[in-house]
Design a protein around this motif. Structure first.
Motif, PDB file in Angstrom:
ATOM      1  N   THR A  29       0.809  -1.224   0.000  1.00  0.00           N
ATOM      2  CA  THR A  29       0.000   0.000   0.000  1.00  0.00           C
ATOM      3  C   THR A  29       0.840   1.272   0.000  1.00  0.00           C
ATOM      4  OG1 THR A  29      -0.127   0.022   2.419  1.00  0.00           O
ATOM      5  CG2 THR A  29      -1.873  -1.153   1.226  1.00  0.00           C
ATOM      6  N   GLU A  30       2.165   1.124   0.008  1.00  0.00           N
ATOM      7  CA  GLU A  30       3.023   2.305   0.127  1.00  0.00           C
ATOM      8  C   GLU A  30       3.712   2.715  -1.179  1.00  0.00           C
ATOM      9  OE1 GLU A  30       5.769   2.029   3.333  1.00  0.00           O
ATOM     10  OE2 GLU A  30       4.288   1.270   4.765  1.00  0.00           O
ATOM     11  N   ALA A  31       3.632   1.858  -2.195  1.00  0.00           N
ATOM     12  CA  ALA A  31       4.364   2.129  -3.435  1.00  0.00           C
ATOM     13  C   ALA A  31       3.901   3.417  -4.104  1.00  0.00           C
ATOM     14  CB  ALA A  31       4.226   0.951  -4.393  1.00  0.00           C
ATOM     15  N   GLY A  32       2.637   3.768  -3.922  1.00  0.00           N
ATOM     16  CA  GLY A  32       2.148   5.020  -4.498  1.00  0.00           C
ATOM     17  C   GLY A  32       2.866   6.232  -3.925  1.00  0.00           C
ATOM     18  N   GLU A  33       3.233   6.161  -2.662  1.00  0.00           N
ATOM     19  CA  GLU A  33       3.977   7.259  -2.033  1.00  0.00           C
ATOM     20  C   GLU A  33       5.384   7.359  -2.616  1.00  0.00           C
ATOM     21  OE1 GLU A  33       3.914   6.747   2.150  1.00  0.00           O
ATOM     22  OE2 GLU A  33       1.726   6.576   2.279  1.00  0.00           O
ATOM     23  N   TRP A  34       5.999   6.211  -2.880  1.00  0.00           N
ATOM     24  CA  TRP A  34       7.339   6.237  -3.489  1.00  0.00           C
ATOM     25  C   TRP A  34       7.267   6.866  -4.876  1.00  0.00           C
ATOM     26  CZ3 TRP A  34       7.862   0.232  -2.752  1.00  0.00           C
ATOM     27  CH2 TRP A  34       7.743  -0.066  -1.385  1.00  0.00           C
ATOM     28  N   ASP A  35       6.235   6.514  -5.608  1.00  0.00           N
ATOM     29  CA  ASP A  35       6.037   7.070  -6.950  1.00  0.00           C
ATOM     30  C   ASP A  35       5.861   8.585  -6.873  1.00  0.00           C
ATOM     31  OD1 ASP A  35       5.123   6.393  -9.923  1.00  0.00           O
ATOM     32  OD2 ASP A  35       3.639   7.799  -9.131  1.00  0.00           O
ATOM     33  N   ARG A  36       5.091   9.040  -5.920  1.00  0.00           N
ATOM     34  CA  ARG A  36       4.853  10.473  -5.741  1.00  0.00           C
ATOM     35  C   ARG A  36       6.132  11.202  -5.336  1.00  0.00           C
ATOM     36  NH1 ARG A  36       1.900  11.327  -0.557  1.00  0.00           N
ATOM     37  NH2 ARG A  36       4.064  11.166   0.162  1.00  0.00           N
ATOM     38  N   ASP A  37       6.915  10.577  -4.443  1.00  0.00           N
ATOM     39  CA  ASP A  37       8.127  11.214  -3.942  1.00  0.00           C
ATOM     40  C   ASP A  37       9.296  11.117  -4.921  1.00  0.00           C
ATOM     41  OD1 ASP A  37       6.713  11.784  -1.661  1.00  0.00           O
ATOM     42  OD2 ASP A  37       7.555  10.117  -0.496  1.00  0.00           O
ATOM     43  N   GLY A  38       9.198  10.200  -5.897  1.00  0.00           N
ATOM     44  CA  GLY A  38      10.258  10.051  -6.884  1.00  0.00           C
ATOM     45  C   GLY A  38      11.502   9.372  -6.362  1.00  0.00           C
ATOM     46  N   ARG A  39      11.342   8.498  -5.353  1.00  0.00           N
ATOM     47  CA  ARG A  39      12.502   7.800  -4.818  1.00  0.00           C
ATOM     48  C   ARG A  39      12.049   6.649  -3.924  1.00  0.00           C
ATOM     49  NH1 ARG A  39      15.949  11.074  -3.652  1.00  0.00           N
ATOM     50  NH2 ARG A  39      17.272   9.788  -2.340  1.00  0.00           N
ATOM     51  N   LEU A  40      12.931   5.694  -3.732  1.00  0.00           N
ATOM     52  CA  LEU A  40      12.661   4.606  -2.803  1.00  0.00           C
ATOM     53  C   LEU A  40      13.227   4.964  -1.436  1.00  0.00           C
ATOM     54  CD1 LEU A  40      13.482   1.387  -4.893  1.00  0.00           C
ATOM     55  CD2 LEU A  40      11.262   2.476  -4.508  1.00  0.00           C
ATOM     56  N   PRO A  41      12.473   4.722  -0.377  1.00  0.00           N
ATOM     57  CA  PRO A  41      12.979   5.001   0.969  1.00  0.00           C
ATOM     58  C   PRO A  41      14.156   4.088   1.314  1.00  0.00           C
ATOM     59  CG  PRO A  41      10.592   4.686   0.970  1.00  0.00           C
ATOM     60  CD  PRO A  41      11.086   4.250  -0.358  1.00  0.00           C
ATOM     61  N   THR A  42      15.008   4.564   2.190  1.00  0.00           N
ATOM     62  CA  THR A  42      16.146   3.773   2.652  1.00  0.00           C
ATOM     63  C   THR A  42      15.684   2.461   3.258  1.00  0.00           C
ATOM     64  OG1 THR A  42      17.433   5.775   3.079  1.00  0.00           O
ATOM     65  CG2 THR A  42      18.135   3.760   4.203  1.00  0.00           C
ATOM     66  N   GLU A  43      14.551   2.498   3.943  1.00  0.00           N
ATOM     67  CA  GLU A  43      14.009   1.281   4.561  1.00  0.00           C
ATOM     68  C   GLU A  43      13.738   0.197   3.526  1.00  0.00           C
ATOM     69  OE1 GLU A  43       9.849  -0.171   6.684  1.00  0.00           O
ATOM     70  OE2 GLU A  43      10.270   1.971   6.460  1.00  0.00           O
ATOM     71  N   VAL A  44      13.245   0.586   2.370  1.00  0.00           N
ATOM     72  CA  VAL A  44      12.943  -0.379   1.315  1.00  0.00           C
ATOM     73  C   VAL A  44      14.226  -0.932   0.710  1.00  0.00           C
ATOM     74  CG1 VAL A  44      11.846  -0.670  -0.949  1.00  0.00           C
ATOM     75  CG2 VAL A  44      10.720   0.680   0.826  1.00  0.00           C
ATOM     76  N   LEU A  45      15.192  -0.056   0.474  1.00  0.00           N
ATOM     77  CA  LEU A  45      16.483  -0.514  -0.040  1.00  0.00           C
ATOM     78  C   LEU A  45      17.126  -1.505   0.923  1.00  0.00           C
ATOM     79  CD1 LEU A  45      17.843   2.944  -1.250  1.00  0.00           C
ATOM     80  CD2 LEU A  45      16.974   1.091  -2.701  1.00  0.00           C
ATOM     81  N   ASP A  46      17.036  -1.223   2.206  1.00  0.00           N
ATOM     82  CA  ASP A  46      17.593  -2.129   3.208  1.00  0.00           C
ATOM     83  C   ASP A  46      16.867  -3.475   3.203  1.00  0.00           C
ATOM     84  OD1 ASP A  46      19.430  -0.229   3.984  1.00  0.00           O
ATOM     85  OD2 ASP A  46      18.259   0.471   5.705  1.00  0.00           O
ATOM     86  N   ALA A  47      15.547  -3.431   2.998  1.00  0.00           N
ATOM     87  CA  ALA A  47      14.780  -4.673   2.956  1.00  0.00           C
ATOM     88  C   ALA A  47      15.196  -5.526   1.761  1.00  0.00           C
ATOM     89  CB  ALA A  47      13.284  -4.362   2.888  1.00  0.00           C
ATOM     90  N   VAL A  48      15.367  -4.898   0.612  1.00  0.00           N
ATOM     91  CA  VAL A  48      15.784  -5.630  -0.584  1.00  0.00           C
ATOM     92  C   VAL A  48      17.159  -6.253  -0.374  1.00  0.00           C
ATOM     93  CG1 VAL A  48      16.364  -5.380  -3.037  1.00  0.00           C
ATOM     94  CG2 VAL A  48      14.350  -4.234  -2.115  1.00  0.00           C
TER      95      VAL A  48
END
Length: 389
Positions: A29-48
């Motif tokens: 449910t959060e991917a839309g926010e990443w799209d709006r902000d134009g970047r992936l959060p550090t938390e997501v990069l760390d998860a990957v």
């Protein structure tokens, strides 16, 4: 709540690889926010990184998870059903890691693969230029041999995750022909210019990369001079097309699910939307497109286990990207104003799907390659027939 639209994400998908179910539950449910902000959060990069997905194409001997083709495909589909930009991160990392593993020497593998596997180094492919997009044989970036090393001058455009990458696989041209070189981000003369506001993949942190007389050791060259396109970048693109195709399957499946669930629950004065014949036709076509795309991708995954066939990968990418484009378009149509609202997955996937028909070989490039392969097959059959006679 994203962009004023509440989206029911539906049930979590079956987990084909470790971490995928958790990732879907946590971030769908959060991917839309990443799209709006134009970047992936550090938390997501760390998860990957934590899930080991950045090492999917890295051999186990160098610290990677070394996923087989069917599992890697399912991973890309699962991530694609959540966010195409995250799938793009896994794609480009795997593209560069795969060619280093297959085309690099022992020094390349020992230097880069462990760090690509654990995500301490992020990689990007820098190939496209102003005058050479689909026709990469026409790149103008110069790579010249000097006493100090390889001197590189040129400008690369629309580099996926170029804003974050620590190393770039750069395609240029030397006196011997197309040449591929690994260029660390901190090399003097290399500058990164973030790109914002593109149609789709808005969280993929695209960048233009300028190389102004950048000098790297001659040992940073992958494979022989003159083979940078045929042996290095072509192999990377084949891997990328496979990943993109599966990502399109996931995207299309997510939109089919959103559409069907909306249709069975949406009531108007005339009744349930799912009873409308035109809606039923659209959903039937969506089911057919999704099923066809998945079957073609599964077929290619089986081929890649024994004998990769780039023409089949091209076909999978063409079919799956077309399916994603049709299914996301029809999802928006059935969802109506909801599907057009900022932050709704269908709206985001609709924009992303158009990009899939362009990157890693446009629809037209795929058509040429698939058609040429078919003609060659029948030309050989005709020649064999004449010989037998």
């Amino acid at each position: 709540m994203t962009g004023g639209v509440r989206v029911d994400p539906g049930p979590a998908r079956t987990e084909p690889v470790p971490g995928l179910a958790e990732f879907t539950r946590r971030y769908r449910t959060e991917a839309g926010e990443w799209d709006r902000d134009g970047r992936l959060p550090t938390e997501v990069l760390d998860a990957v990184r934590r899930y080991g997905w950045l090492g999917a194409a890295v051999p186990a001997a160098h610290g990677g998870t070394e996923l087989d083709a069917p599992t890697f495909g399912r991973l890309c589909a699962g991530i694609g059903a959540v966010c195409s930009s995250v799938r793009s991160l896994v794609t480009v990392q795997s593209m560069v890691a795969d060619v280093i593993a297959r085309r690099g020497d022992a020094s390349h593998r020992d230097t880069w693969l462990p760090r690509l596997a654990d995500g301490t180094v992020l990689a990007a492919l820098a190939a496209t230029e102003e005058t050479s997009g689909s026709d990469l044989a026409g790149v103008c970036t110069r790579i010249d041999h000097t006493p100090a090393g390889l001197r590189i001058t040129g400008r690369k455009l629309w580099v996926t995750f170029g804003e974050l990458a620590h190393v770039f696989l750069v395609l240029g041209v030397s006196d011997a022909g197309p040449t591929a070189v690994l260029v660390p981000r901190d090399t003097p003369g290399l500058t990164v210019h973030p790109v914002r506001g593109q149609l789709g993949l808005r969280a993929a942190m695209l960048a233009d990369v300028a190389l102004d007389g950048v000098v790297v050791p001659a040992g940073n060259q992958l494979a022989g001079a003159g083979t940078g396109l045929t042996h290095v970048v072509a192999a990377a693109l084949d891997h990328g097309r496979f990943s993109v195709a599966w990502g399109c399957v996931g995207m299309a499946e997510a939109c089919l699910e959103l559409t069907a669930r909306h249709a069975v629950s949406r009531r108007t004065r005339a009744g349930v939307l799912a009873d409308r014949q035109l809606v039923r036709r659209l959903v039937t076509d969506m089911v057919a497109a999704v099923t066809s795309a998945r079957l073609v991708c599964e077929d290619v995954a089986r081929w890649r286990q024994t004998r990769p066939r780039p023409d089949r990968t091209m076909l999978a990418k063409y079919v799956a990207a077309g399916a994603a484009a049709r299914v996301t378009r029809d999802a928006v149509q059935v969802l109506g104003a909801r599907g057009c609202a900022p932050g709704h997955p269908a709206e985001r996937f609709f924009r992303d799907a158009k990009i899939m028909q362009i990157i890693e070989g446009s629809d037209e490039i795929c058509q040429d390659h698939v058609c040429d392969a078919e003609f060659r097959r029948w030309a050989r059959a005709a020649t064999a027939g004449r010989g037998a006679g």
